[in-house]
Design an enzyme around this catalytic site. Structure first.
Site, short mmCIF file in Angstrom:
data_model
loop_
_atom_site.label_atom_id
_atom_site.label_comp_id
_atom_site.label_asym_id
_atom_site.label_seq_id
_atom_site.Cartn_x
_atom_site.Cartn_y
_atom_site.Cartn_z
CB SER A 72 39.41 108.36 90.60
OG SER A 72 39.29 107.58 89.45
N1 SAM Z 1 42.73 104.62 88.15
C1 SAM Z 1 42.99 105.90 87.56
C2 SAM Z 1 43.78 106.82 88.43
O1 SAM Z 1 44.02 106.50 89.59
O2 SAM Z 1 44.17 107.87 87.92
C3 SAM Z 1 41.72 106.58 87.12
C4 SAM Z 1 41.50 106.31 85.75
S1 SAM Z 1 40.33 107.13 84.75
C5 SAM Z 1 38.97 107.48 85.80
C6 SAM Z 1 39.84 105.70 83.80
C7 SAM Z 1 40.92 105.13 82.91
O3 SAM Z 1 40.42 103.94 82.29
C8 SAM Z 1 41.36 106.05 81.79
O4 SAM Z 1 42.74 106.24 81.85
C9 SAM Z 1 40.94 105.28 80.52
O5 SAM Z 1 41.82 105.50 79.43
C10 SAM Z 1 40.99 103.86 81.01
N2 SAM Z 1 40.21 102.90 80.21
C11 SAM Z 1 38.99 103.07 79.63
N3 SAM Z 1 38.62 101.93 79.01
C12 SAM Z 1 39.62 101.04 79.21
C13 SAM Z 1 39.83 99.68 78.80
N4 SAM Z 1 38.93 99.00 78.08
N5 SAM Z 1 40.97 99.07 79.18
C14 SAM Z 1 41.91 99.72 79.93
N6 SAM Z 1 41.77 101.00 80.33
C15 SAM Z 1 40.64 101.65 79.98
#
Ligand code: SAM
Length: 219
Positions: free
Chosen positions: A68
């Site tokens: 992010s």
């Molecule tokens: N917090 C992260 C970082 O600091 O890098 C940013 C993450 S990215 C914007 C969003 C993440 O949410 C992705 O890695 C995606 O695979 C995960 N994601 C999407 N749906 C999800 C779910 N139902 N459960 C867990 N993770 C999920």
């Protein structure tokens, strides 16, 4: 094995500039800014892209996902009002950067990711950097019932609606921060649990996150 990257003066200087930039963009919580100033964001990038690490931008981390934007991390973290010792659930571990910010603030972090490759990579990398949250592989839209309730829950992917199960897993007095909307744009929503079935909801600024995906896991 020692972590292969070093945090040298150039990166430290760039990080300080990033903190100043976030302060100008109205991030006011000094503890959040200090945490951003401590976590070496370039460790989350391939060395070829270190020159991108302290720009206030999201960046691809593989598997179609992103680390992010620092402003977004600071914005969501500020809304959580983390106190030392808070038990925090993070949904969407991704690169682990947001997770490290929460750990720096003294939170006990439980972080869940649905993409197996990201889960495995981040579970290896963070402890080498000295960050030791509890890692889980699964669908975070259901929360982590066996480990709840939590003082704070942060969702780092855009959800179509607020999952009921997350509200159930909040302590009274607890806060949920979640982007809610369609696949294009989401409003940042904060929900304060004021009683067993009572909530205070606020809708804030607009963001664009990758989607929160329910159902079967992605290998
Ligand atoms: N917090 C992260 C970082 O600091 O890098 C940013 C993450 S990215 C914007 C969003 C993440 O949410 C992705 O890695 C995606 O695979 C995960 N994601 C999407 N749906 C999800 C779910 N139902 N459960 C867990 N993770 C999920």
């Amino acid at each position: 094995m020692a972590y292969k990257y070093v945090d040298n003066y150039r990166e430290q200087g760039a990080r300080k500039k990033l903190v100043d930039e976030l302060r100008k963009k109205d991030i006011q919580d000094e503890q959040v800014l200090q945490a951003i100033g401590k976590v070496p964001r370039h460790f989350f990038f391939d060395e070829t892209f270190w020159n991108q690490a302290y720009k206030d931008i999201a960046f691809p981390i593989g598997e179609g996902q992103t680390i992010s934007q620092p402003y977004t991390v600071a914005y969501q973290t500020e809304l959580l009002h983390i106190k030392k010792g808070d038990k925090v659930l993070e949904i969407g571990t991704g690169s682990g950067y947001q997770c490290c910010i929460l750990v720096e603030l003294g939170a006990k972090v439980y972080t869940i990711e649905r993409q197996q490759k990201l889960y495995e990579r981040t579970k290896q990398v963070l402890p080498r950097m000295g960050y030791k949250p509890k890692f889980f592989l699964g669908d975070g839209s259901k929360g982590l019932e066996a480990y709840g309730p939590f003082d704070k829950i942060i969702v780092t992917a855009g959800a179509p609606t607020v999952p009921e199960m997350l509200l159930k897993q909040l302590n009274i007095g607890g806060i949920l921060v979640i982007p809610v909307g369609n696949e294009e744009l989401q409003k940042m929503v904060t929900i304060l649990k004021t009683g067993e079935n009572n909530y205070e909801r606020h809708e804030l600024d607009t963001f664009r996150f990758v989607p929160l995906i329910g159902g079967p896991l992605t290998p």
